[in-house]
Motif scaffolding. Structure first.
Motif, short mmCIF file in Angstrom:
data_model
loop_
_atom_site.label_atom_id
_atom_site.label_comp_id
_atom_site.label_asym_id
_atom_site.label_seq_id
_atom_site.Cartn_x
_atom_site.Cartn_y
_atom_site.Cartn_z
N LYS A 64 0.83 -1.20 0.00
CA LYS A 64 0.00 0.00 0.00
C LYS A 64 0.86 1.25 0.00
O LYS A 64 1.83 1.34 0.75
CB LYS A 64 -0.92 0.01 1.22
N GLY A 65 0.48 2.20 -0.85
CA GLY A 65 1.24 3.44 -0.96
C GLY A 65 2.42 3.37 -1.90
O GLY A 65 3.01 4.40 -2.22
N ARG A 66 2.78 2.17 -2.34
CA ARG A 66 3.92 2.02 -3.25
C ARG A 66 3.50 1.47 -4.61
O ARG A 66 4.08 1.82 -5.63
CB ARG A 66 4.97 1.09 -2.64
N PHE A 67 2.52 0.59 -4.62
CA PHE A 67 2.05 -0.05 -5.86
C PHE A 67 0.70 0.52 -6.25
O PHE A 67 -0.13 0.84 -5.39
CB PHE A 67 1.91 -1.56 -5.68
N THR A 68 0.47 0.60 -7.55
CA THR A 68 -0.81 1.05 -8.07
C THR A 68 -1.28 0.09 -9.17
O THR A 68 -0.55 -0.13 -10.15
CB THR A 68 -0.72 2.46 -8.65
N ILE A 69 -2.46 -0.45 -8.98
CA ILE A 69 -3.04 -1.35 -9.98
C ILE A 69 -4.03 -0.58 -10.83
O ILE A 69 -4.73 0.32 -10.33
CB ILE A 69 -3.72 -2.56 -9.31
N SER A 70 -4.10 -0.91 -12.10
CA SER A 70 -5.08 -0.29 -12.99
C SER A 70 -5.41 -1.28 -14.11
O SER A 70 -4.72 -2.29 -14.28
CB SER A 70 -4.53 1.02 -13.57
#
Length: 120
Positions: A64-70
């Motif tokens: 959390k806060g480091r990875f972003t899923i899209s």
């Protein structure tokens, strides 16, 4: 023929970034959710992040806060932007797609995995 093609893995220094992609093809049922899992040597496979067709997202606490899923629903493609990478993020990363048919039920499809190594 169902195919999940992952790309974007590699070797990166601590603090660096990588962007993983997972392109799904050949899935005839509706894709409900797409997830990223990872498995480090000697450890169980764990969920990293997931996103539903409606855009609901969840992350493992460790990312959390480091990875972003899209995801791009039109292209059946999912992404994972990984920033501030740590050595403990080193693992084989897998994408998983859950597709559903009202007639046939639900199906899980897995990619072949892509190696992410975080090391100086």
């Amino acid at each position: 023929q169902v195919q999940l093609v992952e790309s974007g893995g590699g070797l990166v220094q601590p603090g660096g970034s990588l962007r993983l992609s997972c392109a799904a093809s050949g899935i005839v049922f509706s894709i409900n959710s797409m997830d990223w899992y990872r498995q480090a040597p000697g450890k169980k496979r764990e969920l990293v992040a997931g996103i539903t067709s409606g855009g609901m997202i969840n992350y493992a606490d460790s990312v959390k806060g480091r990875f972003t899923i899209s995801r791009d629903n039109a292209k059946n493609t999912m992404y994972l932007q990984m920033n501030s990478l740590k050595p403990e993020d080193t693992a084989v990363y897998y994408c998983k797609v859950y597709a559903y048919s009202s007639r046939w039920g639900g199906f899980d499809y897995w990619g072949q995995g892509t190696q992410v190594t975080v090391s100086s």
